[in-house]
Design a protein around this motif. Structure first.
Motif, PDB file in Angstrom:
ATOM      1  N   SER A  25       4.695  -0.300   7.605  1.00  0.00           N
ATOM      2  CA  SER A  25       3.986  -1.127   8.580  1.00  0.00           C
ATOM      3  C   SER A  25       2.502  -0.804   8.471  1.00  0.00           C
ATOM      4  O   SER A  25       2.097   0.010   7.650  1.00  0.00           O
ATOM      5  CB  SER A  25       4.498  -0.832  10.002  1.00  0.00           C
ATOM      6  OG  SER A  25       4.251   0.527  10.337  1.00  0.00           O
ATOM      7  N   LEU A  26       1.688  -1.447   9.297  1.00  0.00           N
ATOM      8  CA  LEU A  26       0.270  -1.107   9.380  1.00  0.00           C
ATOM      9  C   LEU A  26      -0.039  -0.586  10.778  1.00  0.00           C
ATOM     10  O   LEU A  26       0.436  -1.133  11.775  1.00  0.00           O
ATOM     11  CB  LEU A  26      -0.611  -2.322   9.079  1.00  0.00           C
ATOM     12  CG  LEU A  26      -0.860  -2.661   7.612  1.00  0.00           C
ATOM     13  CD1 LEU A  26      -1.697  -3.938   7.488  1.00  0.00           C
ATOM     14  CD2 LEU A  26      -1.552  -1.508   6.883  1.00  0.00           C
ATOM     15  N   GLY A  68       0.797  -1.221   0.000  1.00  0.00           N
ATOM     16  CA  GLY A  68       0.000   0.000   0.000  1.00  0.00           C
ATOM     17  C   GLY A  68       0.826   1.266   0.000  1.00  0.00           C
ATOM     18  O   GLY A  68       2.050   1.242  -0.111  1.00  0.00           O
ATOM     19  N   THR A  69       0.139   2.397   0.146  1.00  0.00           N
ATOM     20  CA  THR A  69       0.769   3.714   0.181  1.00  0.00           C
ATOM     21  C   THR A  69       0.616   4.296   1.574  1.00  0.00           C
ATOM     22  O   THR A  69      -0.479   4.262   2.155  1.00  0.00           O
ATOM     23  CB  THR A  69       0.119   4.670  -0.844  1.00  0.00           C
ATOM     24  OG1 THR A  69       0.210   4.083  -2.153  1.00  0.00           O
ATOM     25  CG2 THR A  69       0.813   6.016  -0.846  1.00  0.00           C
ATOM     26  N   VAL A  70       1.702   4.824   2.116  1.00  0.00           N
ATOM     27  CA  VAL A  70       1.685   5.393   3.467  1.00  0.00           C
ATOM     28  C   VAL A  70       0.569   6.432   3.584  1.00  0.00           C
ATOM     29  O   VAL A  70       0.420   7.307   2.727  1.00  0.00           O
ATOM     30  CB  VAL A  70       3.047   6.024   3.800  1.00  0.00           C
ATOM     31  CG1 VAL A  70       2.969   6.815   5.105  1.00  0.00           C
ATOM     32  CG2 VAL A  70       4.121   4.952   3.900  1.00  0.00           C
ATOM     33  N   GLY A  71      -0.223   6.316   4.647  1.00  0.00           N
ATOM     34  CA  GLY A  71      -1.320   7.247   4.890  1.00  0.00           C
ATOM     35  C   GLY A  71      -2.662   6.762   4.389  1.00  0.00           C
ATOM     36  O   GLY A  71      -3.704   7.313   4.753  1.00  0.00           O
ATOM     37  N   ASN A  72      -2.667   5.721   3.572  1.00  0.00           N
ATOM     38  CA  ASN A  72      -3.907   5.177   3.035  1.00  0.00           C
ATOM     39  C   ASN A  72      -4.304   3.892   3.761  1.00  0.00           C
ATOM     40  O   ASN A  72      -3.442   3.134   4.220  1.00  0.00           O
ATOM     41  CB  ASN A  72      -3.769   4.879   1.536  1.00  0.00           C
ATOM     42  CG  ASN A  72      -3.660   6.145   0.707  1.00  0.00           C
ATOM     43  OD1 ASN A  72      -4.091   7.212   1.139  1.00  0.00           O
ATOM     44  ND2 ASN A  72      -3.076   6.032  -0.473  1.00  0.00           N
ATOM     45  N   PRO A  73      -5.616   3.632   3.859  1.00  0.00           N
ATOM     46  CA  PRO A  73      -6.066   2.404   4.549  1.00  0.00           C
ATOM     47  C   PRO A  73      -5.941   1.178   3.667  1.00  0.00           C
ATOM     48  O   PRO A  73      -5.999   1.268   2.434  1.00  0.00           O
ATOM     49  CB  PRO A  73      -7.534   2.713   4.867  1.00  0.00           C
ATOM     50  CG  PRO A  73      -7.947   3.668   3.785  1.00  0.00           C
ATOM     51  CD  PRO A  73      -6.739   4.506   3.489  1.00  0.00           C
ATOM     52  N   ALA A  74      -5.773   0.038   4.299  1.00  0.00           N
ATOM     53  CA  ALA A  74      -5.792  -1.247   3.591  1.00  0.00           C
ATOM     54  C   ALA A  74      -7.176  -1.842   3.712  1.00  0.00           C
ATOM     55  O   ALA A  74      -7.818  -1.744   4.757  1.00  0.00           O
ATOM     56  CB  ALA A  74      -4.762  -2.190   4.196  1.00  0.00           C
ATOM     57  N   SER A  75      -7.669  -2.434   2.645  1.00  0.00           N
ATOM     58  CA  SER A  75      -8.982  -3.074   2.677  1.00  0.00           C
ATOM     59  C   SER A  75      -9.071  -4.062   1.537  1.00  0.00           C
ATOM     60  O   SER A  75      -8.197  -4.123   0.665  1.00  0.00           O
ATOM     61  CB  SER A  75     -10.102  -2.039   2.545  1.00  0.00           C
ATOM     62  OG  SER A  75     -10.119  -1.495   1.238  1.00  0.00           O
ATOM     63  N   SER A  76     -10.135  -4.876   1.534  1.00  0.00           N
ATOM     64  CA  SER A  76     -10.351  -5.820   0.440  1.00  0.00           C
ATOM     65  C   SER A  76     -10.584  -5.082  -0.870  1.00  0.00           C
ATOM     66  O   SER A  76     -10.370  -5.635  -1.956  1.00  0.00           O
ATOM     67  CB  SER A  76     -11.541  -6.725   0.756  1.00  0.00           C
ATOM     68  OG  SER A  76     -12.718  -5.941   0.976  1.00  0.00           O
ATOM     69  N   PRO A 117      -7.029  -0.718   8.549  1.00  0.00           N
ATOM     70  CA  PRO A 117      -5.746  -0.334   9.160  1.00  0.00           C
ATOM     71  C   PRO A 117      -4.941   0.475   8.161  1.00  0.00           C
ATOM     72  O   PRO A 117      -5.032   0.249   6.949  1.00  0.00           O
ATOM     73  CB  PRO A 117      -5.091  -1.687   9.472  1.00  0.00           C
ATOM     74  CG  PRO A 117      -5.736  -2.663   8.538  1.00  0.00           C
ATOM     75  CD  PRO A 117      -7.146  -2.188   8.384  1.00  0.00           C
ATOM     76  N   VAL A 118      -4.172   1.432   8.644  1.00  0.00           N
ATOM     77  CA  VAL A 118      -3.533   2.424   7.765  1.00  0.00           C
ATOM     78  C   VAL A 118      -2.049   2.128   7.593  1.00  0.00           C
ATOM     79  O   VAL A 118      -1.340   1.837   8.561  1.00  0.00           O
ATOM     80  CB  VAL A 118      -3.730   3.842   8.343  1.00  0.00           C
ATOM     81  CG1 VAL A 118      -3.015   4.878   7.481  1.00  0.00           C
ATOM     82  CG2 VAL A 118      -5.219   4.169   8.435  1.00  0.00           C
ATOM     83  N   TYR A 119      -1.574   2.223   6.362  1.00  0.00           N
ATOM     84  CA  TYR A 119      -0.149   2.044   6.084  1.00  0.00           C
ATOM     85  C   TYR A 119       0.648   3.180   6.722  1.00  0.00           C
ATOM     86  O   TYR A 119       0.260   4.348   6.637  1.00  0.00           O
ATOM     87  CB  TYR A 119       0.105   1.986   4.582  1.00  0.00           C
ATOM     88  CG  TYR A 119      -0.401   0.705   3.949  1.00  0.00           C
ATOM     89  CD1 TYR A 119       0.336  -0.466   4.029  1.00  0.00           C
ATOM     90  CD2 TYR A 119      -1.631   0.680   3.287  1.00  0.00           C
ATOM     91  CE1 TYR A 119      -0.137  -1.646   3.465  1.00  0.00           C
ATOM     92  CE2 TYR A 119      -2.105  -0.499   2.714  1.00  0.00           C
ATOM     93  CZ  TYR A 119      -1.351  -1.658   2.804  1.00  0.00           C
ATOM     94  OH  TYR A 119      -1.824  -2.817   2.257  1.00  0.00           O
ATOM     95  N   ASN A 120       1.756   2.818   7.353  1.00  0.00           N
ATOM     96  CA  ASN A 120       2.551   3.766   8.131  1.00  0.00           C
ATOM     97  C   ASN A 120       4.018   3.643   7.738  1.00  0.00           C
ATOM     98  O   ASN A 120       4.490   2.558   7.379  1.00  0.00           O
ATOM     99  CB  ASN A 120       2.358   3.473   9.622  1.00  0.00           C
ATOM    100  CG  ASN A 120       2.911   4.556  10.516  1.00  0.00           C
ATOM    101  OD1 ASN A 120       4.116   4.692  10.697  1.00  0.00           O
ATOM    102  ND2 ASN A 120       2.009   5.349  11.100  1.00  0.00           N
ATOM    103  N   ALA A 121       4.756   4.750   7.827  1.00  0.00           N
ATOM    104  CA  ALA A 121       6.176   4.752   7.456  1.00  0.00           C
ATOM    105  C   ALA A 121       7.061   4.191   8.562  1.00  0.00           C
ATOM    106  O   ALA A 121       8.262   3.967   8.349  1.00  0.00           O
ATOM    107  CB  ALA A 121       6.626   6.172   7.108  1.00  0.00           C
ATOM    108  N   GLY A 122       6.504   3.963   9.744  1.00  0.00           N
ATOM    109  CA  GLY A 122       7.303   3.408  10.832  1.00  0.00           C
ATOM    110  C   GLY A 122       7.656   1.955  10.567  1.00  0.00           C
ATOM    111  O   GLY A 122       6.803   1.170  10.154  1.00  0.00           O
ATOM    112  N   VAL A 123       8.911   1.592  10.784  1.00  0.00           N
ATOM    113  CA  VAL A 123       9.348   0.221  10.569  1.00  0.00           C
ATOM    114  C   VAL A 123      10.140  -0.260  11.779  1.00  0.00           C
ATOM    115  O   VAL A 123      10.662   0.536  12.562  1.00  0.00           O
ATOM    116  CB  VAL A 123      10.197   0.068   9.294  1.00  0.00           C
ATOM    117  CG1 VAL A 123       9.364   0.371   8.061  1.00  0.00           C
ATOM    118  CG2 VAL A 123      11.421   0.976   9.337  1.00  0.00           C
ATOM    119  N   SER A 124      10.225  -1.570  11.909  1.00  0.00           N
ATOM    120  CA  SER A 124      10.873  -2.159  13.064  1.00  0.00           C
ATOM    121  C   SER A 124      12.368  -1.879  13.084  1.00  0.00           C
ATOM    122  O   SER A 124      12.996  -1.672  12.050  1.00  0.00           O
ATOM    123  CB  SER A 124      10.642  -3.673  13.072  1.00  0.00           C
ATOM    124  OG  SER A 124      11.194  -4.253  11.905  1.00  0.00           O
TER     125      SER A 124
END
Length: 291
Positions: A89-90, A44-52, A72-79
């Motif tokens: 991440s989501l 997905g694209t950061v800031g956008n929600p994931a869905s079916s 749930p929204v795509y986020n730029a934060g990573v582990s």
């Protein structure tokens, strides 16, 4: 007449072979025969929600894609650390939002790995179990995180399995908001093993019958079906980021985990000596090849 400092063709071939061997030992095998699904949340694209509607949650290396519910929204934060090279991440709210993979069959023992960052430090009585495998009261259920109503402890990293009764392994690692925990829960014939960053932090030894070749049901990431609260916190706050989830149908060893332990200094030293010897021989050959 040979050109000065030219590398003979046979040496070039040896050099390429060495690079291939080096690469094969450095890169982590992300998906293998034991992998049911490996979801990196990169589609997905950061800031956008994931869905079916926006498409499946892609499983790297397998065809077992998952489905997002509740946006749930795509986020730029990573582990951190980030050996898998994740770039997204989501982000999940305390209730309703989840990623689900259904139709898991034939798994006897399992390993579930997930990188989790909590929005809130849980208080007493909190629910902070961002990973659930199976359904409560329906056969075997596997949880990863912290759940006070099961273990009586809601502030330390833990894992729990229900198999005719509750079994849980509680670590001494406190959950702190804003901190990445790279977790792996292993359920095999010896019992439970919980890892963080590849290091064993809790275990419980007991003779386990596993899933008996049956079905553990669905994998829930974030929250469970019906919007149940498993990544919530009834002391206030809840939810957080989840990055990179892998489900395997065997109990993996520490060295097979995504966040495997760092090699011992002795092993690294041997590798450096071997590499140094290779380059020394190569230099000698170049010297003798000069006209």
């Amino acid at each position: 007449m040979k050109t000065k400092n030219a590398i003979p063709a046979k040496n070039k071939t040896a050099w390429r072979s060495f690079l291939v061997l080096l690469a094969s030992t450095l890169f982590i095998p992300l998906a293998n025969a034991a992998t049911i699904g490996y979801w990196q949340f990169e589609e997905g694209t950061v800031g956008n929600p994931a869905s079916s509607i926006t498409g499946a949650i892609v499983s790297t290396g397998t065809a077992n894609n998952a489905t997002a519910f509740g946006g749930p929204v795509y986020n730029a934060g990573v582990s951190t650390p980030n050996p898998t090279g994740s770039t997204e991440s989501l982000s999940f709210t305390p209730t309703g939002q989840r990623v689900q993979y259904s139709g898991i069959t034939g798994s006897n023992f399992v390993t579930v790995e997930a990188s989790v960052n909590y929005n809130a430090t849980p208080g007493n009585g909190a629910y902070q179990m961002p990973i659930q495998l199976g359904s409560t009261g329906a056969g075997v259920t596997f949880y990863l995180g912290a759940w006070s109503s099961v273990s009586g402890d809601s502030t330390h990293l833990q894992m729990a399995v229900y198999n005719g009764g509750w079994h849980y392994a509680i670590s001494s690692v406190s959950i702190v908001a804003g901190t990445w925990y790279n977790l792996a829960g292993v359920y095999d014939s010896t019992g439970l093993s919980l890892y963080n960053n590849g290091l064993l932090i809790a275990s419980l030894a007991y003779s386990s019958a596993g899933y008996g070749g049956g079905t553990p049901g669905n994998l829930y990431v974030g929250n469970n079906e019906g919007g149940g609260v498993i990544f919530g916190n009834n002391s206030g706050g809840g939810g957080g980021l989840i990055d990179t989830v892998r489900l395997s149908n065997v109990g993996l060893s520490a060295g097979q985990l995504l966040y495997a332990p760092v090699p011992e200094p002795g092993t690294m030293a041997l590798g450096m000596v071997a590499a140094g010897g290779f380059f020394f021989l190569r230099l000698l050959r170049r010297k003798h090849s000069v006209a």
